[in-house]
Design a protein around this motif. Sequence first.
Motif, PDB file in Angstrom:
ATOM      1  N   ILE A  52      14.936  -1.705  -6.723  1.00  0.00           N
ATOM      2  CA  ILE A  52      13.509  -1.916  -6.547  1.00  0.00           C
ATOM      3  C   ILE A  52      12.723  -1.616  -7.817  1.00  0.00           C
ATOM      4  N   ILE A  61       8.298  -7.748  -3.686  1.00  0.00           N
ATOM      5  CA  ILE A  61       8.099  -6.947  -2.473  1.00  0.00           C
ATOM      6  C   ILE A  61       6.623  -6.895  -2.106  1.00  0.00           C
ATOM      7  N   ILE A  65       4.951  -8.074   1.400  1.00  0.00           N
ATOM      8  CA  ILE A  65       4.190  -7.144   2.234  1.00  0.00           C
ATOM      9  C   ILE A  65       2.773  -7.641   2.470  1.00  0.00           C
ATOM     10  N   LEU A  69       1.107  -9.009   6.022  1.00  0.00           N
ATOM     11  CA  LEU A  69      -0.053  -8.341   6.619  1.00  0.00           C
ATOM     12  C   LEU A  69      -1.201  -9.325   6.849  1.00  0.00           C
ATOM     13  N   ILE A 104      -4.191  -1.842   3.751  1.00  0.00           N
ATOM     14  CA  ILE A 104      -2.774  -1.456   3.788  1.00  0.00           C
ATOM     15  C   ILE A 104      -2.033  -2.071   2.606  1.00  0.00           C
ATOM     16  N   PHE A 107      -2.601   0.069  -0.319  1.00  0.00           N
ATOM     17  CA  PHE A 107      -1.744   1.258  -0.253  1.00  0.00           C
ATOM     18  C   PHE A 107      -0.332   0.907  -0.709  1.00  0.00           C
ATOM     19  N   ALA A 108       0.183  -0.241  -0.227  1.00  0.00           N
ATOM     20  CA  ALA A 108       1.514  -0.688  -0.647  1.00  0.00           C
ATOM     21  C   ALA A 108       1.542  -0.891  -2.158  1.00  0.00           C
ATOM     22  N   TYR A 110      -0.272   0.627  -4.344  1.00  0.00           N
ATOM     23  CA  TYR A 110      -0.285   1.958  -4.965  1.00  0.00           C
ATOM     24  C   TYR A 110       1.117   2.555  -4.983  1.00  0.00           C
ATOM     25  N   VAL A 111       1.811   2.478  -3.832  1.00  0.00           N
ATOM     26  CA  VAL A 111       3.171   3.030  -3.749  1.00  0.00           C
ATOM     27  C   VAL A 111       4.085   2.332  -4.739  1.00  0.00           C
ATOM     28  N   ASN A 114       3.353   3.070  -8.564  1.00  0.00           N
ATOM     29  CA  ASN A 114       3.819   4.385  -9.030  1.00  0.00           C
ATOM     30  C   ASN A 114       5.289   4.633  -8.731  1.00  0.00           C
ATOM     31  N   PHE A 115       6.040   3.568  -8.514  1.00  0.00           N
ATOM     32  CA  PHE A 115       7.400   3.736  -8.030  1.00  0.00           C
ATOM     33  C   PHE A 115       8.271   4.493  -9.017  1.00  0.00           C
TER      34      PHE A 115
ATOM     35  N   ALA C  26       3.463  -6.753  11.558  1.00  0.00           N
ATOM     36  CA  ALA C  26       2.660  -5.702  10.926  1.00  0.00           C
ATOM     37  C   ALA C  26       3.366  -4.352  11.025  1.00  0.00           C
ATOM     38  N   THR C  29       6.266  -4.208   8.609  1.00  0.00           N
ATOM     39  CA  THR C  29       5.800  -4.183   7.228  1.00  0.00           C
ATOM     40  C   THR C  29       5.361  -2.766   6.845  1.00  0.00           C
ATOM     41  N   ILE C  33       6.755  -0.132   3.982  1.00  0.00           N
ATOM     42  CA  ILE C  33       5.958   0.557   2.953  1.00  0.00           C
ATOM     43  C   ILE C  33       6.373   2.025   2.898  1.00  0.00           C
ATOM     44  N   PHE C  36       9.643   2.468   1.062  1.00  0.00           N
ATOM     45  CA  PHE C  36       9.479   2.463  -0.393  1.00  0.00           C
ATOM     46  C   PHE C  36       8.829   3.765  -0.871  1.00  0.00           C
ATOM     47  N   TRP C  37       7.925   4.251  -0.068  1.00  0.00           N
ATOM     48  CA  TRP C  37       7.284   5.514  -0.420  1.00  0.00           C
ATOM     49  C   TRP C  37       8.330   6.631  -0.453  1.00  0.00           C
ATOM     50  N   LYS C  40      10.390   6.445  -3.502  1.00  0.00           N
ATOM     51  CA  LYS C  40       9.625   6.910  -4.656  1.00  0.00           C
ATOM     52  C   LYS C  40       9.648   8.438  -4.741  1.00  0.00           C
TER      53      LYS C  40
END
Lengths: 115, 246, 118
Positions: A52, A61, A65, A69, A104, A107-108, A110-111, A114-115, C26, C29, C33, C36-37, C40
């Motif tokens: 990733i 990705i 996502i 959404l 959302i 937010f994805a 952001y994640v 900063n991976f 949704a 998905t 997320i 992935f978080w 990380k």
Amino acid sequence: MKHQFEPFWWSWFSAGGTLSALVLPVVMMIFGISVPFGWIDDPEYDKLKSLIAPVSSRILIFICISLSLLHWAHRFRFTLYDGLQLQHLNRSLAILCYGSAILISLFAGYVLWNF
Amino acid sequence: MQQQITLEIFRYNPDDKEGPAYKKYEVPFRKDWVILDALNHIKDRIDGTLSFRWSCRMGICGSCGMKVNGNPVLTCASFLEKLAPGPIRIEPLEYFPVIRDLVINMDDFMDNLKKVRSWIIHEKDDNLDEEYLQTPDQLSDYKQYSMCINCMLCYSACPVYGLEPGFMGPAVIALAQRYNMDSRDDGNKLRMDIMNAEGGIWHCTFVGDCSAVCPKNVDPAGAIQRYKLEGARAWWTRWLLPWGKE
Amino acid sequence: MTIFWWTRKKSYLRFILRELTSLAVAFFTIEMIFLFWSLKEGPDVYHEFMEFLRSPVLVFLNLSAMAGLLFHSITWFNLSAKAIVVKIGKARIPGKLVASVNYIAWIIISAVIVWILY
């Protein structure tokens, strides 16, 4: 013009519908079913992380996502609109659905950034 | 085999003080009879006050559409035998105002038919001396949509038409496509503006029942989705390419 | 029209179920997320998240969502064949063929994802 932006949202809905139909079931089959039931091993942390990490994977990705959404947002908006007969709330439904999809997605983003 | 079959027919007379009611009629059960035959039998032999529309008896005039056991059908094409042992409930088409008994008011449909310009539009003035030639391939582009007989079964099957006042409904959108795809027509852009406005294609959520009930395989649902795809393409062209033509 | 109009006919019920698959999309998905978080945040959080996916509630939710996702994919592939008109030469390609192209793409993409991950 109430319908000025319908083609715009519908485009994202369609693109997201196609992408989610093609990609999501297999990922769910792996992480949501096969791994919890122990049919296959957990993907190794290092391998997954290195898969990733490249910017190109993260962009892909993020596209999956956010489009999924937006697909949800448009479809769910109409489900509420027609299914529960909330025609009078048209504007609020649109703001609620597209707004949460965008939040959302941010937010994805952001994640993944900063991976 | 049974001798008789019961029809429960929706009756409404605006001059009567009583509201609408269902009335039962016993009619002979015959293998070769369709619902329309039974209705005519009632009108001729049992109760002459029953009102309903019909004309050709062969599925082309589009006037005998009614709701039979809840499903919109052409009554000239629905055999009693398929609905045995009964009783069979017969009602006017859904979502239209009822004038009397099984006769509905179709003004909304006729207005929309005009609104979408369901005729060939020429950019230049018609030159009556000139022929407008068309190849069989060009004809095949729109032929399916031209099969519509305006029977309005698709309206009766469309929940969005019932829910959304102003929605033009399946048949007229398919008919707009019929003219859009005609090689002799120049009205595409004009109709697109109408379809993008209130009452147009963006109300449709692709329930798909309109195509399921269509007696002529017009596939209005497919026509509307194609229209959306075209509408979306035009939208992006307009916004991304200021010089772009739709 | 009653608020339960979609219970009146089988085709309406099928329609509303099809539309509700968007919730499965949704839900999954958002789950991704968080995956992935967790990646990380490091190996510990990742393993914790994988344990979390084994909890009965999550397994139940994921099984339901899987049903929704499959229904979404199948209806989407079948219906998109109605909107997309492809012509080869002069003849319109039958919808069934367009749908089978969708299914083939689905199989290939799924296989590629499995191959990348394992």
